[in-house]
Scaffold this motif. Sequence first.
Motif, mmCIF file in Angstrom:
data_model
loop_
_atom_site.group_PDB
_atom_site.id
_atom_site.type_symbol
_atom_site.label_atom_id
_atom_site.label_comp_id
_atom_site.label_asym_id
_atom_site.label_seq_id
_atom_site.Cartn_x
_atom_site.Cartn_y
_atom_site.Cartn_z
ATOM 1 N N ARG A 133 -4.970 -3.146 -8.160
ATOM 2 C CA ARG A 133 -3.736 -3.672 -8.738
ATOM 3 C C ARG A 133 -2.750 -2.538 -8.923
ATOM 4 N N LYS A 134 -1.495 -2.833 -8.643
ATOM 5 C CA LYS A 134 -0.393 -1.899 -8.889
ATOM 6 C C LYS A 134 0.645 -2.645 -9.709
ATOM 7 N N PHE A 135 1.023 -2.058 -10.841
ATOM 8 C CA PHE A 135 2.085 -2.609 -11.678
ATOM 9 C C PHE A 135 3.398 -1.920 -11.357
ATOM 10 N N PHE A 136 4.475 -2.679 -11.412
ATOM 11 C CA PHE A 136 5.811 -2.102 -11.315
ATOM 12 C C PHE A 136 6.413 -2.062 -12.711
ATOM 13 N N ASP A 137 7.125 -0.995 -12.994
ATOM 14 C CA ASP A 137 7.737 -0.855 -14.335
ATOM 15 C C ASP A 137 8.965 -1.712 -14.473
ATOM 16 N N VAL A 185 3.806 -11.964 -8.479
ATOM 17 C CA VAL A 185 2.660 -11.153 -8.072
ATOM 18 C C VAL A 185 2.386 -11.455 -6.606
ATOM 19 N N HIS A 212 -1.530 -6.970 -5.661
ATOM 20 C CA HIS A 212 -2.991 -6.978 -5.642
ATOM 21 C C HIS A 212 -3.460 -6.716 -4.221
ATOM 22 N N HIS A 234 9.330 -3.941 -4.646
ATOM 23 C CA HIS A 234 10.199 -3.372 -5.688
ATOM 24 C C HIS A 234 11.604 -3.967 -5.605
ATOM 25 N N ASP A 264 -0.524 4.457 -6.847
ATOM 26 C CA ASP A 264 -0.672 3.833 -8.163
ATOM 27 C C ASP A 264 -1.411 2.497 -8.151
ATOM 28 N N PHE A 265 -2.294 2.307 -7.182
ATOM 29 C CA PHE A 265 -3.195 1.157 -7.215
ATOM 30 C C PHE A 265 -4.444 1.594 -7.963
ATOM 31 N N SER A 323 6.412 -8.040 -10.046
ATOM 32 C CA SER A 323 5.840 -7.326 -11.192
ATOM 33 C C SER A 323 4.558 -6.568 -10.843
ATOM 34 N N GLU A 324 3.783 -7.077 -9.864
ATOM 35 C CA GLU A 324 2.573 -6.364 -9.480
ATOM 36 C C GLU A 324 2.114 -6.777 -8.091
#
Length: 158
Positions: free
Chosen positions: A154-158, A75, A113, A105, A131-132, A110-111
């Motif tokens: 927060r932004k999550f990555f797939d 993170v 902040h 990426h 996508d935050f 994974s994310e």
Amino acid sequence: MKIVVREAVLDDARLIADLTRQAWAGKVAAYSGGHTETEATVLPDLQQGGAFILMIDDKPVGCARWLPEDENGNVWKIRRMGILPEYGGHRLSEHLLEAIIHHAHTCDISELHMALYPEHERLADVYAVFDFHIAPELEFSLRDSLAPPPIMLRKFFD
């Protein structure tokens, strides 16, 4: 206008401190540590994380940094993003944000902040395009207890 985003090196610490102070002057609350940046305060961020510098026609006009937020480095927190006032209003910070997202990426993060000061809450909609999302469950780790709490994203990555 030629726009280039380049990754910072350790020798850029003074430049990044100068850019941050100039970009934040009059835009970010006076209690923020960004107003007292020095080469010495930026260097650890570059050693532990990294930064990008935004160039317009070969002139540095903005920067943003990232640091690992957790022990395993999955993170990252985005810190001290700013554009010089004379270049404001053209959504140039999006180039810095895109560079950090792409780099995160490729590093299998994974994310991400990010903290927004209350006076910049309107920018949450801009960051939502990337996508935050507002994350009230997150606390800002460097927060001054006398200052109002920032809005955490927060932004999550797939």
